[in-house]
Design an enzyme around this catalytic site. Structure first.
Site, PDB file in Angstrom:
ATOM      1  CG  ASP A 115      -1.899   1.142   1.106  1.00 37.53           C
ATOM      2  OD1 ASP A 115      -3.037   0.895   0.535  1.00 37.53           O
ATOM      3  OD2 ASP A 115      -1.627   2.205   1.780  1.00 37.53           O
ATOM      4  CG  ASN A 123      -4.402  11.116  -6.367  1.00 38.61           C
ATOM      5  OD1 ASN A 123      -3.646  11.030  -7.267  1.00 38.61           O
ATOM      6  ND2 ASN A 123      -4.782   9.886  -5.792  1.00 38.61           N
ATOM      7  CG  ASP A 132      -3.956   8.093 -12.927  1.00 38.67           C
ATOM      8  OD1 ASP A 132      -4.235   7.804 -11.872  1.00 38.67           O
ATOM      9  OD2 ASP A 132      -4.652   8.650 -13.810  1.00 38.67           O
ATOM     10  CD  GLU A 158      -4.361   4.458  -2.051  1.00 39.62           C
ATOM     11  OE1 GLU A 158      -4.698   5.120  -0.973  1.00 39.62           O
ATOM     12  OE2 GLU A 158      -5.144   4.398  -3.261  1.00 39.62           O
TER      13      GLU A 158
END
Length: 243
Positions: A115, A123, A132, A158
């Protein structure tokens, strides 16, 4: 009298010869009449065979095209659209198959749950386009760190997962630590332009190994607990949990 008899005999022979010749010509004409439709039928059969062969070739080509399209569709259904690695569905299928195979063959494998730490901030700060790109680059770094028969998948958002067939607990934990170090050392550009703006991310990893009584749910739950411990312990690390 003898002369008359010979003339009669010669005449009979001539008539017989003429009859034989006539019969031969008749038979030849009849034979030719029979052979002509046979030749026509042979030509029709040859044409039909050629047409059938072309149809078979056409159908074979269509079947091959359909098979390739089916393979592409199946591969697409198993692939994450962003990163190009396996998706969650493909991971679930691979995990189930691997558990069954290892149980039958009395072998083992290890599972890594990964993770990205604080990825929401990436973001929020840099936008989803940069986020991305980080996910794609992260996937490639993980791919380069594993073997050809290992299975890398995007677990969701993620979160990622790696199946390591044949790897014991210690080797899997070492591999997870190597991935942590490689990700922490990487730098990601925050713009498509030539700038000096870069960002870095870290990853937390939970590691566990298969036990013969495991189900897909139990081994995932154990790896998830290890991942949660890695998060609570400060992130950017790998934590293992044995069966």
């Amino acid at each position: 009298r003898v002369h008359i008899g010979l003339d009669f005999f010669d005449g009979s022979i001539n008539r017989v010869a003429a009859w034989v010749i006539g019969m031969r010509n008749t038979l030849r004409a009849l034979l030719m009449a029979l052979l002509e439709p046979i030749d026509q039928m042979r030509e029709i059969v040859d044409v039909k065979k050629d047409q059938d062969r072309r149809k078979v070739q056409l159908l074979a080509g269509q079947v091959d095209s359909l098979r390739k399209e089916l393979e592409k569709t199946r591969a697409k259904s198993m692939t994450d659209g962003l990163t190009g690695i396996y998706n969650r569905e493909a991971f679930d299928d691979a995990l189930t198959d691997l558990i069954e195979r290892c149980r039958v063959m009395n072998t083992s494998f290890s599972l890594l749950l990964l993770d990205l730490d604080d990825f929401k901030q990436v973001n929020d700060t840099h936008g989803h386009l940069i986020g991305d790109r980080v996910l794609m680059a992260f996937s490639q770094k993980c791919r380069s760190a594993i073997r050809g028969d290992d299975i890398l998948a995007r677990y969701g958002g993620e979160e990622f997962s790696i199946l390591l067939p044949g790897a014991n607990f210690r080797n899997a934990l070492n591999k997870a630590r190597q991935i942590c170090d490689a990700i922490a050392a990487a730098r990601y550009a925050t713009s498509t332009e030539q700038t000096d703006d870069y960002l870095s991310v870290t990853v937390s990893i939970g590691v566990t190994t298969f036990h013969k009584k495991d189900t897909p749910e139990s081994i995932i739950a154990r790896a998830d607990k290890a991942l949660y411990k890695a998060k609570r312990s400060g992130k950017n690390r790998a934590v293992g949990r044995k069966p």
